[in-house]
Design a protein around this motif. Structure first.
Motif, short mmCIF file in Angstrom:
data_model
loop_
_atom_site.label_atom_id
_atom_site.label_comp_id
_atom_site.label_asym_id
_atom_site.label_seq_id
_atom_site.Cartn_x
_atom_site.Cartn_y
_atom_site.Cartn_z
N TYR A 179 -16.18 4.99 -9.10
CA TYR A 179 -16.19 5.24 -10.82
C TYR A 179 -15.19 6.31 -10.86
N VAL A 180 -15.24 7.16 -9.86
CA VAL A 180 -13.91 8.38 -10.27
C VAL A 180 -12.38 7.69 -10.18
N ALA A 181 -12.49 6.57 -9.40
CA ALA A 181 -11.06 5.98 -9.43
C ALA A 181 -10.67 5.27 -10.75
N VAL A 182 -11.81 4.73 -10.97
CA VAL A 182 -11.59 3.82 -12.28
C VAL A 182 -11.37 4.85 -13.41
N ALA A 183 -12.26 5.81 -13.68
CA ALA A 183 -12.00 6.87 -14.68
C ALA A 183 -10.50 7.45 -14.62
N LEU A 184 -9.88 7.74 -13.34
CA LEU A 184 -8.71 8.37 -13.28
C LEU A 184 -7.65 7.28 -13.75
N VAL A 189 3.44 2.81 -0.86
CA VAL A 189 2.13 2.71 -1.28
C VAL A 189 0.97 2.05 -0.35
N SER A 190 1.42 0.70 0.08
CA SER A 190 0.49 -0.03 0.64
C SER A 190 0.21 0.48 2.31
N VAL A 191 1.30 1.52 2.81
CA VAL A 191 1.15 1.92 4.24
C VAL A 191 -0.06 3.20 3.95
N VAL A 192 0.25 3.87 2.94
CA VAL A 192 -0.52 4.99 2.83
C VAL A 192 -2.11 4.68 2.35
N ARG A 193 -2.04 3.55 1.76
CA ARG A 193 -3.42 3.08 1.16
C ARG A 193 -4.26 2.46 2.59
N LEU A 212 -10.96 5.92 -2.80
CA LEU A 212 -10.25 7.16 -2.42
C LEU A 212 -8.85 7.07 -1.90
N ALA A 213 -8.35 6.05 -1.61
CA ALA A 213 -6.79 5.76 -1.21
C ALA A 213 -6.15 5.91 -2.66
N ALA A 214 -6.74 4.97 -3.60
CA ALA A 214 -6.12 4.95 -5.06
C ALA A 214 -6.32 6.51 -5.71
N VAL A 215 -7.26 7.26 -5.37
CA VAL A 215 -7.20 8.31 -6.26
C VAL A 215 -6.15 9.29 -5.36
N VAL A 216 -6.14 9.34 -4.10
CA VAL A 216 -5.00 10.07 -3.30
C VAL A 216 -3.74 9.89 -3.72
N VAL A 217 -3.26 8.33 -4.10
CA VAL A 217 -2.04 7.87 -4.35
C VAL A 217 -1.62 8.38 -5.65
N LEU A 218 -2.66 8.08 -6.69
CA LEU A 218 -2.24 8.41 -8.05
C LEU A 218 -2.41 10.00 -8.35
N VAL A 219 -3.10 10.63 -7.69
CA VAL A 219 -2.99 12.20 -7.93
C VAL A 219 -1.43 12.77 -7.34
N MET A 220 -1.00 12.14 -6.16
CA MET A 220 0.22 12.28 -5.79
C MET A 220 1.40 11.75 -6.72
N ASN A 221 1.21 10.69 -7.26
CA ASN A 221 2.21 10.26 -8.25
C ASN A 221 1.60 9.01 -9.33
N PRO A 222 1.12 9.86 -10.28
CA PRO A 222 0.53 8.82 -11.37
C PRO A 222 1.55 7.67 -11.86
N GLU A 223 2.73 7.90 -11.60
CA GLU A 223 3.41 6.62 -12.19
C GLU A 223 3.37 5.44 -11.18
N SER A 224 2.67 5.60 -9.86
CA SER A 224 2.38 4.74 -9.08
C SER A 224 1.73 3.54 -9.61
N ASP A 269 3.68 0.77 -10.49
CA ASP A 269 4.53 0.13 -9.47
C ASP A 269 3.69 -1.21 -9.19
N VAL A 270 4.48 -2.36 -9.10
CA VAL A 270 4.12 -3.62 -8.72
C VAL A 270 3.50 -3.53 -7.28
N SER A 271 3.86 -2.97 -6.54
CA SER A 271 3.54 -2.87 -5.04
C SER A 271 2.21 -2.38 -4.90
N PHE A 272 1.99 -1.38 -5.76
CA PHE A 272 0.59 -0.53 -5.85
C PHE A 272 -0.32 -1.65 -6.44
N GLN A 273 -0.16 -2.38 -7.76
CA GLN A 273 -0.81 -3.15 -8.06
C GLN A 273 -1.39 -4.54 -7.23
#
Length: 522
Positions: A13-18, A313-317, A343-355, A358-362
Motif C-alpha cells: 500500500y505504501v508503494a501504491v500510494a507513492l 532499474v531491472s538490476v536494482v529491483r 520495497l524495490a519499487a519504493v527505493v527506485v522511485l525515491v531515488m528517481n521519481p522519473e523512473s 521509464d519503459v524499462s521500469f514499467q
C-alpha cells in the motif's frame, strides 16, 4: 498445499500510494509549490505519529496520505530541477565524457557532464547527450572522444527530446525517457569543431567519479572478450547479457530479439542476477565459510556487480528482492515476494521519481508482479514426473504469465507483438544459463594466462562464441518465419488501463472462488 500470495502487507500500500503521489505531482505540475508539499508531508507525518497510539485506522489512512504527498513532493522537486534556463545561440562548453561513445548511423553519441558554459564554472554539472556528426565524405576517420576525456566545443544546447519524431504506432516518449535517465541537455557537434582539454575530475560529483571509474573497469573486462576473438553479433549479445553494455547491438539484431519476444534477455534482470547469486553462494560454500558470512559476502559482491553494470532499474529491483529474500532466510522468516517487490519499487522511485515513466521500469515491474500474483495460481495445476517435462512446464507458464503482464505495454510503446515468443523463450532458457556460467568461469580463468594456461580461456571463449552464435541463429530463423510478429498495431492509454482492469477483475474472481472452495472444504 498450494502456495498463495499474501496481500496483507503494508509495503504494498505504501508503494501504491507513492506511485499515486508521483502521478498527482506530474499532473498538477508546479501549480502547487515544492514547499507546500513539504509542509503538508511533515504535518501528515506528525499526525500519523499522534494517531498511532489512539486509532489504528486513522493512523493507516494518515500514513497512506503521507506517502501520496511525499510522492507528489518528489515529482514536483524533479520538475523544478528540470526547468533550467538554457543560453541562446552557440555556447562554448567544457565537458567530461562519462559514457562509452556509441555509433548510431551518421552520429556518434556519448554521455557527458558539462562542467562550464562560456568560461563560467557550473556549481552543479549538467548531464548531456552529445551527438558527434561523422565525416562521411572524407576518407580520414574523424577523431572520437574516449571515456574520461575532457573536451571543449561550441554548439547550440537543446532540451532533451527536442527534434525527436515518434512513430505513428508508438507512444514512446523520447523526451520523457531522456529526462528519466537524468539528461538535462542535448547537442549536435560538427566534426573537427571540438578538441580535447585537460579537466580535473574533482569538478564532477563523487557519484559521477565512481561511475566513471567503474565504466573504465567494465570496458577493460569487455576488451577481454574482443582480445579472445569474440567479435560481431556474438560479442554484442554477450556484452549485453553479462555486463549490460548494449552499445554494439545493431538495429537488425535488436529487431530479431524484438520480433521473437526475447528482448528481455539483452537487458540484465532477475534471471541474470539470480544465476550470478547462486554461483557466488556455491563458490563461497566450497570454502566451508560460515553461512552468515557466506550470504553477506555474496550480497556484497552482488551489489558491487550492480554498480559495475551501471545500476539499471531491472538490476536494482532484482538485487533488492534477492537481498530481502536472503535476510529473511538468515532470520528464519518467510520471504514475501510481493512485499520485496514493493520495497524495490519504493527505493527506485525515491531515488528517481522519473523512473515511473521509464519503459524499462514499467516492463520489469509488471513482468515480476504478474509472476508473483499468477504463478501460485497455476503452479499446482500439474506436477510432471519427469524433470525435462517439469522444466518445459515451468518455462512455458513463466513465459505466458510474463507475456500476459507486459503485452499491452509492449503494444502501446512499440506497436508490435511477438507470435512465437513461447518457442523462442524456450531456446533462450536453454542457452542463457550455460552462457552466464561460461562467462563467469571465463573471467575467473583470465589470471591463469599468467601461468601459461591460456588454453583454458581460449576453450571457454570458443564455447561462449559457439553458444551465442547458436542462440542468434535460432532466434533469427524464428523471426524469419511467416507471421513471426504482428506489426503496426496500436493501443491507446485507455485500452491499456482497460486491459489491466479486466485482468485484475478476472484474477480477483479466481481468488475469491478458491477462497470459497477452501472455506467449504474446511
Amino acid at each position: 498445499m498450494k502456495p498463495q500470495t499474501d496481500y496483507n502487507q503494508p509495503m504494498i500500500y505504501v508503494a501504491v500510494a507513492l506511485i499515486v503521489g508521483i502521478m498527482v505531482g506530474n499532473g498538477v505540475g508546479m501549480s502547487v509549490g515544492v514547499k507546500a508539499y513539504a509542509v503538508a508531508f511533515c504535518v501528515l507525518l506528525a499526525f500519523t505519529g499522534v494517531a498511532y497510539c489512539r486509532n489504528r485506522w486513522l493512523c493507516d489512512i494518515s500514513l497512506m496520505l503521507s506517502a501520496v504527498v511525499f510522492g507528489a513532493f518528489l515529482e514536483s522537486r524533479q520538475i523544478e530541477e528540470q526547468r533550467i534556463a538554457l543560453p541562446k545561440g552557440r555556447v562554448a562548453c567544457q565537458a567530461i565524457v562519462v559514457g562509452m561513445p556509441q555509433q548510431h548511423d551518421k552520429v556518434i553519441q556519448a554521455d557527458a557532464q558539462i562542467v562550464s558554459l562560456n568560461g563560467r564554472q557550473l556549481s552543479s554539472t549538467l548531464k548531456a547527450r552529445l551527438s558527434f556528426l561523422r565525416d562521411t565524405l572524407s576518407d580520414v576517420a574523424a577523431p572520437v572522444p574516449a571515456l574520461g576525456d575532457g573536451i571543449a566545443f561550441s554548439s547550440r544546447l537543446q532540451r532533451p527530446g527536442d527534434g525527436y519524431r515518434a512513430s505513428v504506432d508508438s507512444h514512446f516518449d523520447s523526451r520523457r525517457w531522456l529526462l528519466s535517465q537524468g539528461y538535462r541537455v542535448q547537442t549536435l557537434i560538427s566534426p573537427y569543431v571540438w578538441h580535447r582539454v585537460i579537466l580535473p575530475l574533482r569538478s564532477l560529483r563523487r557519484t559521477d567519479r565512481v561511475r566513471l571509474s567503474v565504466g573504465k573497469w567494465r570496458e577493460q573486462l569487455l576488451s577481454q572478450y574482443r582480445r579472445m576473438g569474440i567479435l560481431g553479433e556474438e560479442y554484442a549479445v554477450l556484452a549485453a547479457m553479462t555486463l549490460g553494455d548494449k552499445s554494439c547491438l545493431t538495429k537488425s539484431l535488436r529487431k530479431v530479439y524484438s520480433q521473437t519476444g526475447t528482448s528481455h534477455v539483452l537487458a540484465l534482470s532477475g534471471l541474470h542476477l539470480s544465476i550470478f547469486f547462486n554461483i557466488l553462494l556455491l563458490t563461497f560454500g566450497l570454502f566451508r565459510i560460515n553461512r552468515w558470512v557466506s550470504y553477506w559476502l555474496t550480497l556484497l559482491v552482488l551489489w558491487c556487480f550492480v554498480v559495475l553494470v551501471g545500476m539499471p532499474v531491472s538490476v536494482v529491483r532484482a538485487a533488492i528482492m534477492l537481498s530481502v529474500g536472503s535476510i529473511a532466510l538468515l532470520l528464519h522468516r518467510r520471504s514475501a515476494s510481493l512485499s520485496a517487490l514493493s520495497l524495490a519499487a519504493v527505493v527506485v522511485l525515491v531515488m528517481n521519481p522519473e523512473s515511473l515513466w521509464d519503459v524499462s521500469f514499467q516492463l520489469s515491474f509488471m513482468a515480476v508482479l504478474s509472476l508473483v500474483v499468477m504463478e501460485p495460481m497455476v503452479e499446482g495445476l500439474w506436477y510432471p514426473r519427469f524433470r525435462i517435462v517439469a522444466w518445459l512446464w515451468s518455462t512455458t507458464r513463466t513465459s505466458v504469465i510474463a507475456q500476459l503482464g507486459t503485452a499491452p505495454l509492449v503494444v502501446y510503446y512499440f506497436g508490435n507483438l511477438s507470435v512465437y515468443f513461447l518457442p523462442a523463450n524456450l531456446l533462450v532458457s536453454l542457452l542463457s544459463i550455460p552462457l552466464l556460467l561460461l562467462s563467469f568461469f571465463f573471467f575467473l580463468s583470465l589470471p591463469l594466462q599468467w601461468a601459461h594456461l591460456a588454453c583454458i580461456s581460449q576453450l571457454l571463449s570458443w564455447l561462449l562464441s559457439s553458444a551465442t552464435l547458436l542462440l542468434n541463429h535460432g532466434l533469427r530463423w524464428m523471426s524469419a518465419l511467416p507471421g513471426a510478429a504482428v506489426n503496426d498495431i496500436a493501443f491507446s492509454q485507455t485500452q491499456v488501463w482497460l486491459y489491466y482492469f479486466v485482468l485484475v477483475c478476472l484474477l480477483a474472481t479466481i481468488m475469491y472462488e478458491k477462497r470459497i472452495k477452501s472455506s467449504k472444504s474446511s
